[in-house]
Design an enzyme around this catalytic site. Sequence first.
Site, PDB file in Angstrom:
ATOM      1  N   ALA A 154     -12.478  15.437  -5.538  1.00  0.00           N
ATOM      2  CA  ALA A 154     -12.046  16.197  -4.352  1.00  0.00           C
ATOM      3  C   ALA A 154     -10.827  15.539  -3.716  1.00  0.00           C
ATOM      4  CB  ALA A 154     -13.189  16.297  -3.345  1.00  0.00           C
ATOM      5  N   TYR A 170     -26.124   7.228 -18.747  1.00  0.00           N
ATOM      6  CA  TYR A 170     -26.630   8.056 -17.643  1.00  0.00           C
ATOM      7  C   TYR A 170     -27.277   9.328 -18.200  1.00  0.00           C
ATOM      8  CZ  TYR A 170     -23.336   5.422 -14.570  1.00  0.00           C
ATOM      9  OH  TYR A 170     -22.630   4.468 -13.878  1.00  0.00           O
ATOM     10  N   PRO A 214     -25.997   1.016 -20.593  1.00  0.00           N
ATOM     11  CA  PRO A 214     -26.657   2.041 -19.768  1.00  0.00           C
ATOM     12  C   PRO A 214     -26.042   3.434 -19.942  1.00  0.00           C
ATOM     13  CG  PRO A 214     -25.186   0.695 -18.419  1.00  0.00           C
ATOM     14  CD  PRO A 214     -25.074   0.164 -19.810  1.00  0.00           C
ATOM     15  N   LYS A 227      -8.619  13.656  -5.282  1.00  0.00           N
ATOM     16  CA  LYS A 227      -7.468  13.873  -6.174  1.00  0.00           C
ATOM     17  C   LYS A 227      -6.968  15.315  -6.026  1.00  0.00           C
ATOM     18  CE  LYS A 227      -5.763  11.508  -8.846  1.00  0.00           C
ATOM     19  NZ  LYS A 227      -4.656  10.508  -8.722  1.00  0.00           N
ATOM     20  N   ASN A 282      -9.885  11.873 -19.807  1.00  0.00           N
ATOM     21  CA  ASN A 282     -10.295  10.455 -19.769  1.00  0.00           C
ATOM     22  C   ASN A 282      -9.455   9.592 -20.706  1.00  0.00           C
ATOM     23  OD1 ASN A 282     -12.686  11.886 -18.677  1.00  0.00           O
ATOM     24  ND2 ASN A 282     -13.598   9.845 -18.713  1.00  0.00           N
ATOM     25  N   ASP A 321       0.871  -1.186   0.000  1.00  0.00           N
ATOM     26  CA  ASP A 321       0.000   0.000   0.000  1.00  0.00           C
ATOM     27  C   ASP A 321       0.906   1.233   0.000  1.00  0.00           C
ATOM     28  OD1 ASP A 321      -1.669   2.138   0.980  1.00  0.00           O
ATOM     29  OD2 ASP A 321      -3.012   0.637   1.858  1.00  0.00           O
ATOM     30  N   ASP A 358     -29.528   9.338 -13.994  1.00  0.00           N
ATOM     31  CA  ASP A 358     -28.223   9.991 -14.062  1.00  0.00           C
ATOM     32  C   ASP A 358     -27.385   9.760 -12.797  1.00  0.00           C
ATOM     33  OD1 ASP A 358     -26.242  11.478 -15.216  1.00  0.00           O
ATOM     34  OD2 ASP A 358     -27.420  13.329 -15.384  1.00  0.00           O
ATOM     35  N   ASN A 378     -21.049  11.427 -24.505  1.00  0.00           N
ATOM     36  CA  ASN A 378     -21.066   9.982 -24.219  1.00  0.00           C
ATOM     37  C   ASN A 378     -21.860   9.194 -25.247  1.00  0.00           C
ATOM     38  OD1 ASN A 378     -19.582  10.497 -21.935  1.00  0.00           O
ATOM     39  ND2 ASN A 378     -21.370  10.593 -20.585  1.00  0.00           N
ATOM     40  N   GLU A 426     -10.480  16.178 -13.751  1.00  0.00           N
ATOM     41  CA  GLU A 426     -11.730  16.317 -12.988  1.00  0.00           C
ATOM     42  C   GLU A 426     -11.573  17.264 -11.801  1.00  0.00           C
ATOM     43  OE1 GLU A 426     -14.007  12.731 -12.523  1.00  0.00           O
ATOM     44  OE2 GLU A 426     -13.062  11.813 -14.266  1.00  0.00           O
ATOM     45  N   LYS A 468     -15.736   1.248 -16.298  1.00  0.00           N
ATOM     46  CA  LYS A 468     -15.698   2.587 -16.901  1.00  0.00           C
ATOM     47  C   LYS A 468     -16.414   2.530 -18.248  1.00  0.00           C
ATOM     48  CE  LYS A 468     -12.867   4.117 -13.584  1.00  0.00           C
ATOM     49  NZ  LYS A 468     -11.431   4.214 -13.623  1.00  0.00           N
TER      50      LYS A 468
HETATM   51  P1  NAD Z   1      -7.159   2.004 -11.773  1.00  0.00           P
HETATM   52  O1  NAD Z   1      -8.266   2.099 -10.776  1.00  0.00           O
HETATM   53  O2  NAD Z   1      -7.334   1.167 -12.985  1.00  0.00           O
HETATM   54  O3  NAD Z   1      -5.827   1.486 -11.051  1.00  0.00           O
HETATM   55  C1  NAD Z   1      -5.414   1.925  -9.802  1.00  0.00           C
HETATM   56  C2  NAD Z   1      -4.348   0.971  -9.282  1.00  0.00           C
HETATM   57  O4  NAD Z   1      -3.889   1.472  -8.014  1.00  0.00           O
HETATM   58  C3  NAD Z   1      -4.849  -0.453  -9.047  1.00  0.00           C
HETATM   59  O5  NAD Z   1      -3.916  -1.389  -9.551  1.00  0.00           O
HETATM   60  C4  NAD Z   1      -4.950  -0.553  -7.533  1.00  0.00           C
HETATM   61  O6  NAD Z   1      -4.743  -1.877  -7.052  1.00  0.00           O
HETATM   62  C5  NAD Z   1      -3.846   0.391  -7.105  1.00  0.00           C
HETATM   63  N1  NAD Z   1      -4.050   0.932  -5.752  1.00  0.00           N
HETATM   64  C6  NAD Z   1      -5.207   1.450  -5.241  1.00  0.00           C
HETATM   65  N2  NAD Z   1      -5.001   1.854  -3.985  1.00  0.00           N
HETATM   66  C7  NAD Z   1      -3.689   1.616  -3.700  1.00  0.00           C
HETATM   67  C8  NAD Z   1      -2.874   1.828  -2.569  1.00  0.00           C
HETATM   68  N3  NAD Z   1      -3.369   2.378  -1.435  1.00  0.00           N
HETATM   69  N4  NAD Z   1      -1.570   1.476  -2.627  1.00  0.00           N
HETATM   70  C9  NAD Z   1      -1.062   0.916  -3.760  1.00  0.00           C
HETATM   71  N5  NAD Z   1      -1.792   0.674  -4.843  1.00  0.00           N
HETATM   72  C10 NAD Z   1      -3.089   1.024  -4.827  1.00  0.00           C
HETATM   73  O7  NAD Z   1      -6.826   3.508 -12.150  1.00  0.00           O
HETATM   74  P2  NAD Z   1      -6.280   4.112 -13.533  1.00  0.00           P
HETATM   75  O8  NAD Z   1      -7.438   4.395 -14.405  1.00  0.00           O
HETATM   76  O9  NAD Z   1      -5.168   3.276 -14.027  1.00  0.00           O
HETATM   77  O10 NAD Z   1      -5.728   5.508 -13.011  1.00  0.00           O
HETATM   78  C11 NAD Z   1      -4.381   5.642 -12.565  1.00  0.00           C
HETATM   79  C12 NAD Z   1      -4.154   7.066 -12.094  1.00  0.00           C
HETATM   80  O11 NAD Z   1      -4.424   7.964 -13.163  1.00  0.00           O
HETATM   81  C13 NAD Z   1      -5.070   7.485 -10.945  1.00  0.00           C
HETATM   82  O12 NAD Z   1      -4.323   8.276 -10.065  1.00  0.00           O
HETATM   83  C14 NAD Z   1      -6.156   8.314 -11.626  1.00  0.00           C
HETATM   84  O13 NAD Z   1      -6.670   9.290 -10.747  1.00  0.00           O
HETATM   85  C15 NAD Z   1      -5.371   8.947 -12.755  1.00  0.00           C
HETATM   86  N6  NAD Z   1      -6.141   9.286 -13.961  1.00  0.00           N
HETATM   87  C16 NAD Z   1      -6.952   8.344 -14.558  1.00  0.00           C
HETATM   88  C17 NAD Z   1      -7.637   8.676 -15.712  1.00  0.00           C
HETATM   89  C18 NAD Z   1      -8.513   7.669 -16.412  1.00  0.00           C
HETATM   90  O14 NAD Z   1      -9.208   8.026 -17.382  1.00  0.00           O
HETATM   91  N7  NAD Z   1      -8.506   6.397 -16.022  1.00  0.00           N
HETATM   92  C19 NAD Z   1      -7.506   9.953 -16.264  1.00  0.00           C
HETATM   93  C20 NAD Z   1      -6.668  10.886 -15.635  1.00  0.00           C
HETATM   94  C21 NAD Z   1      -5.979  10.528 -14.484  1.00  0.00           C
HETATM   95  P1  TYD Z   2     -16.368   7.038 -16.551  1.00  0.00           P
HETATM   96  O1  TYD Z   2     -15.774   6.102 -17.556  1.00  0.00           O
HETATM   97  O2  TYD Z   2     -16.847   6.485 -15.252  1.00  0.00           O
HETATM   98  O3  TYD Z   2     -15.306   8.198 -16.336  1.00  0.00           O
HETATM   99  P2  TYD Z   2     -15.469   9.642 -15.561  1.00  0.00           P
HETATM  100  O4  TYD Z   2     -16.724   9.631 -14.778  1.00  0.00           O
HETATM  101  O5  TYD Z   2     -14.261   9.646 -14.697  1.00  0.00           O
HETATM  102  O6  TYD Z   2     -15.454  10.673 -16.641  1.00  0.00           O
HETATM  103  O7  TYD Z   2     -17.592   7.767 -17.248  1.00  0.00           O
HETATM  104  C1  TYD Z   2     -17.421   8.504 -18.446  1.00  0.00           C
HETATM  105  C2  TYD Z   2     -18.739   9.138 -18.771  1.00  0.00           C
HETATM  106  O8  TYD Z   2     -19.680   8.106 -19.099  1.00  0.00           O
HETATM  107  C3  TYD Z   2     -19.347   9.904 -17.606  1.00  0.00           C
HETATM  108  O9  TYD Z   2     -19.997  11.069 -18.121  1.00  0.00           O
HETATM  109  C4  TYD Z   2     -20.376   8.942 -17.044  1.00  0.00           C
HETATM  110  C5  TYD Z   2     -20.827   8.155 -18.254  1.00  0.00           C
HETATM  111  N1  TYD Z   2     -21.260   6.759 -17.994  1.00  0.00           N
HETATM  112  C6  TYD Z   2     -22.506   6.310 -18.470  1.00  0.00           C
HETATM  113  O10 TYD Z   2     -23.260   7.079 -19.117  1.00  0.00           O
HETATM  114  N2  TYD Z   2     -22.862   5.026 -18.228  1.00  0.00           N
HETATM  115  C7  TYD Z   2     -22.076   4.169 -17.513  1.00  0.00           C
HETATM  116  O11 TYD Z   2     -22.488   2.997 -17.285  1.00  0.00           O
HETATM  117  C8  TYD Z   2     -20.804   4.633 -17.036  1.00  0.00           C
HETATM  118  C9  TYD Z   2     -19.890   3.730 -16.264  1.00  0.00           C
HETATM  119  C10 TYD Z   2     -20.446   5.933 -17.319  1.00  0.00           C
END
Ligand code: NAD
Ligand code: TYD
Length: 354
Positions: A160, A215, A213, A162, A187, A57, A289, A257, A134, A197
């Site tokens: 919040a 939203y 689905p 982040k 994203n 962790d 939503d 979306n 975000e 997601k």
């Molecule tokens: P994810 O949820 O797929 O992966 C997160 C990983 O962190 C997982 O492997 C989980 O096991 C690990 N983890 C969680 N809590 C932990 C802890 N306390 N100690 C060690 N490991 C821990 O997330 P992601 O989509 O790969 O996002 C990675 C980073 O990028 C995040 O910080 C997220 O805020 C940021 N980010 C994501 C997106 C996106 O679209 N996915 C966009 C911009 C920024």
């Molecule tokens: P998501 O992939 O959860 O990313 P974020 O909320 O971090 O942008 O969602 C992307 C967009 O898609 C967001 O506007 C919420 C929408 N959404 C749906 O409409 N249906 C769904 O089942 C999910 C998971 C997301």
Amino acid sequence: MIFVTGGAGFIGANFALDWLQEHDEPVVNIDKLTYAGNLESLVTLQEDSRHIFAHADIGDTVLIPELLAKYQPRAIINFAAESHVDRSIHSPEDFIQTNVVGTFNLLESVRAYWSKLDEQEKADFRFLHVSTDEVYGSLAKDDPAFTELHQYEPNSPYSASKAASDHLVRSYHHTYGLPVLTTNCSNNYGPYHFPEKLIPLMIVNALAGKSLPIYGDGQQIRDWLYVKDHCSAIRRVIEAGITGETYNVGGWNEKPNIEIVHTVCALLDELRPRDDKKSYTEQITFVTDRLGHDRRYAIDARKIERELGWKPAETFDTGIRKTVQWYLDNQEWVANVQSGAYRDWVETNYADRS
Ligand code: NAD
Ligand code: TYD
């Protein structure tokens, strides 16, 4: 060597894989393996001595200092976080624990390690914090895209938490001189994306004959970036970013979306037509939503382009085609992540949406 935290998650795994394709510099991959952590995404690195996995962790104040002392990294890229907005609405506490308290503990461990390095190593060290667009809140339709100077207005417990972590990272630079960098990215989509997601959920549900689905009215806008472009941006920031600075990373791909879901359906209609030859769009359902749903995000990525010469390589058309094809080619990975815990989450999130 470098440390990657959260490297068994979606972006972290892509980053570790790409890093070791580009470099010979070893990676220590630190991950708590929550529901989002998946070692199957790293299976091609199993025999690779340049990849060392540590189950820990980021908030562990014993193990993290031990790992730092043992491996002496020159850089840390912090991906570890709770990352799903809907989960943050259902149970925000984990988000505070990992994203706020965890990042704080990690910063403390890193500060103690860094302060004992010699002057040259101290100057060369980098702590890159991976954050999100975000934190800036929601834009109206005609507002200009977020620049690095946009004020923070996070609206969900996820954003919040982040935002709080970004502020802590910033303060460790200002107060202690820790050489930090922060990236705020839009994203992501691409391989190894957990199907909670939007994009992977739609692909997986479509193929399973389930509803898609949407939203609310589906007109919420996100700015989509292919994950490998995010990884190349992070590599560039680590290499040439100015410490203390933040860099917005985005794909110049704002899309509602509903349009994303139509694109996914059209690709599936072409690549894996339904048995009845009808379009997958037949499975689209509008549902209740998300609470507090942000209407629009958009990243102004001119700073990273101007100062560091980074630009995305993929367009949305090329990236989404690769992504849909990846899910079609990796049905076993998909099946294996749909555990009982995944099914429980789907029930929690969708059962009450009319
Ligand atoms: P994810 O949820 O797929 O992966 C997160 C990983 O962190 C997982 O492997 C989980 O096991 C690990 N983890 C969680 N809590 C932990 C802890 N306390 N100690 C060690 N490991 C821990 O997330 P992601 O989509 O790969 O996002 C990675 C980073 O990028 C995040 O910080 C997220 O805020 C940021 N980010 C994501 C997106 C996106 O679209 N996915 C966009 C911009 C920024
Ligand atoms: P998501 O992939 O959860 O990313 P974020 O909320 O971090 O942008 O969602 C992307 C967009 O898609 C967001 O506007 C919420 C929408 N959404 C749906 O409409 N249906 C769904 O089942 C999910 C998971 C997301």
